[in-house]
Design a protein around this motif. Structure first.
Motif, PDB file in Angstrom:
ATOM      1  N   LEU A 110      -2.355   8.359  -9.655  1.00 52.10           N
ATOM      2  CA  LEU A 110      -3.015   7.095  -9.339  1.00 52.10           C
ATOM      3  C   LEU A 110      -3.999   6.719 -10.437  1.00 52.10           C
ATOM      4  O   LEU A 110      -4.092   5.543 -10.831  1.00 52.10           O
ATOM      5  CB  LEU A 110      -3.744   7.199  -7.993  1.00 52.10           C
ATOM      6  N   LEU A 156       5.068   3.058  -6.761  1.00 48.30           N
ATOM      7  CA  LEU A 156       3.769   2.566  -7.210  1.00 48.30           C
ATOM      8  C   LEU A 156       3.859   1.182  -7.839  1.00 48.30           C
ATOM      9  O   LEU A 156       2.844   0.484  -7.937  1.00 48.30           O
ATOM     10  CB  LEU A 156       3.157   3.543  -8.216  1.00 48.30           C
ATOM     11  N   TRP A 160       8.034   8.347  -7.247  1.00 45.70           N
ATOM     12  CA  TRP A 160       6.712   7.744  -7.129  1.00 45.70           C
ATOM     13  C   TRP A 160       6.521   6.552  -8.059  1.00 45.70           C
ATOM     14  O   TRP A 160       5.848   5.582  -7.696  1.00 45.70           O
ATOM     15  CB  TRP A 160       5.633   8.788  -7.394  1.00 45.70           C
ATOM     16  N   TYR A 175      -8.011   3.734  -4.882  1.00 47.45           N
ATOM     17  CA  TYR A 175      -7.565   4.546  -3.756  1.00 47.45           C
ATOM     18  C   TYR A 175      -8.755   5.028  -2.949  1.00 47.45           C
ATOM     19  O   TYR A 175      -9.906   4.995  -3.408  1.00 47.45           O
ATOM     20  CB  TYR A 175      -6.749   5.743  -4.244  1.00 47.45           C
ATOM     21  N   ILE A 208       0.852  -1.189   0.000  1.00 51.05           N
ATOM     22  CA  ILE A 208       0.000   0.000   0.000  1.00 51.05           C
ATOM     23  C   ILE A 208       0.888   1.240   0.000  1.00 51.05           C
ATOM     24  O   ILE A 208       1.912   1.276   0.699  1.00 51.05           O
ATOM     25  CB  ILE A 208      -0.907   0.029   1.252  1.00 51.05           C
ATOM     26  N   VAL A 209       0.516   2.262  -0.759  1.00 48.31           N
ATOM     27  CA  VAL A 209       1.241   3.523  -0.695  1.00 48.31           C
ATOM     28  C   VAL A 209       0.367   4.592  -0.057  1.00 48.31           C
ATOM     29  O   VAL A 209      -0.857   4.599  -0.219  1.00 48.31           O
ATOM     30  CB  VAL A 209       1.723   4.003  -2.082  1.00 48.31           C
ATOM     31  N   ALA A 218      -4.012   2.612  -2.685  1.00 45.36           N
ATOM     32  CA  ALA A 218      -3.368   3.790  -2.109  1.00 45.36           C
ATOM     33  C   ALA A 218      -4.320   4.562  -1.215  1.00 45.36           C
ATOM     34  O   ALA A 218      -5.544   4.517  -1.376  1.00 45.36           O
ATOM     35  CB  ALA A 218      -2.851   4.711  -3.225  1.00 45.36           C
ATOM     36  N   LYS A 260       1.909  12.135   5.972  1.00 47.81           N
ATOM     37  CA  LYS A 260       2.207  10.772   5.513  1.00 47.81           C
ATOM     38  C   LYS A 260       3.176  10.055   6.450  1.00 47.81           C
ATOM     39  O   LYS A 260       2.940   8.913   6.856  1.00 47.81           O
ATOM     40  CB  LYS A 260       2.772  10.832   4.085  1.00 47.81           C
ATOM     41  N   VAL A 271       0.073   8.578  -0.136  1.00 47.87           N
ATOM     42  CA  VAL A 271       0.535   9.697  -0.956  1.00 47.87           C
ATOM     43  C   VAL A 271      -0.216  10.970  -0.575  1.00 47.87           C
ATOM     44  O   VAL A 271      -1.203  10.940   0.155  1.00 47.87           O
ATOM     45  CB  VAL A 271       0.350   9.399  -2.463  1.00 47.87           C
ATOM     46  N   THR A 277       2.103  -2.019  -6.280  1.00 48.88           N
ATOM     47  CA  THR A 277       1.131  -1.546  -5.289  1.00 48.88           C
ATOM     48  C   THR A 277      -0.280  -1.895  -5.727  1.00 48.88           C
ATOM     49  O   THR A 277      -0.621  -1.781  -6.905  1.00 48.88           O
ATOM     50  CB  THR A 277       1.252  -0.019  -5.123  1.00 48.88           C
TER      51      THR A 277
END
Length: 221
Positions: free
Chosen positions: A154, A129, A125, A161, A45-46, A135, A55, A48, A132
């Motif tokens: 994204l 990503l 990024w 997301y 999972i990111v 997000a 963050k 952002v 992933t």
């Protein structure tokens, strides 16, 4: 300037209890909409968002292991490149990524990667990503437009997301106002939380897992 509208698959928000698990299956080539039918537990999972939206704070507060972070003291030159007016007390910034881990339930363990928010580090990024499956986009109501780049990237990658509004005590906006400012489709999950609080941050991650689960059901239908 405004962001354009776009279609997003439907999702619903039904958080589930936490549990424990241990597995590290590689998910590099897994479609997020297939997570329900595959035998694996480890999800990348990111987190952002724009500069100074929380963050690093979120990854630190929610991680069950000692988080890895790559913060460096902000120089005078660095400050001149960013709008630090709303985060005047911020003395350090992420220059690569943050990393943490949290167990959600008996099937699901999340590996969290917090992306750097300053635009001069956005080139990182693409690597973050990779692999992933979903997000979390953090937003600050004092500067909603800072989330535009994250949302656009994204969507460019077709990545599911959710949007999480971090509580900085800024101006109050209704859900409708936030959705309009970010050009969110009605079914994109929108939640409020406090990045400093473990339970609050964990709720956001559960919301994302539920969103991914709903997408898998939507694909089956």
């Amino acid at each position: 300037m405004t962001r354009g509208t776009r279609a997003v698959p439907p999702a619903r928000l039904h958080p589930t209890p936490a549990g424990t698990t241990t597995d590290t299956t590689d998910t590099t080539d897994i479609d997020a909409t297939d997570i329900d039918v595959l035998d694996f537990n480890a999800l990348k999972i990111v987190v952002v968002g724009g500069f100074g939206v929380g963050k690093t704070t979120m990854v630190r507060s929610v991680s069950e292991i000692r988080p890895l972070h790559t913060e460096e003291v902000m120089s005078h030159a660095g400050r001149s490149l960013e709008n630090t007016s709303r985060v005047s007390g911020k003395s350090a910034t992420t220059v690569a990524f943050d990393f943490g881990r949290i167990t959600i339930d008996e099937r699901t363990i999340l590996y969290l990667f917090g992306a750097p928010g300053q635009d001069r580090f956005w080139f990182l990024w693409e690597r973050l990503l990779s692999g992933t499956i979903g997000a979390v986009v953090l937003v600050d109501t004092r500067s909603l437009t800072d989330a535009w780049y994250a949302l656009d990237r994204l969507e460019h990658h077709g990545m599911p997301y959710i949007v999480a509004v971090n509580d900085f005590g800024g101006p109050l906006h209704s859900d409708e106002q936030i959705r309009a400012a970010l050009a969110l489709a009605p079914d994109v999950p929108l939640v409020e939380f406090d990045a400093r609080d473990h339970s609050s941050s964990k709720f956001v991650l559960i919301a994302l897992v539920e969103h991914l689960h709903e997408l898998s059901l939507h694909k089956k239908d």
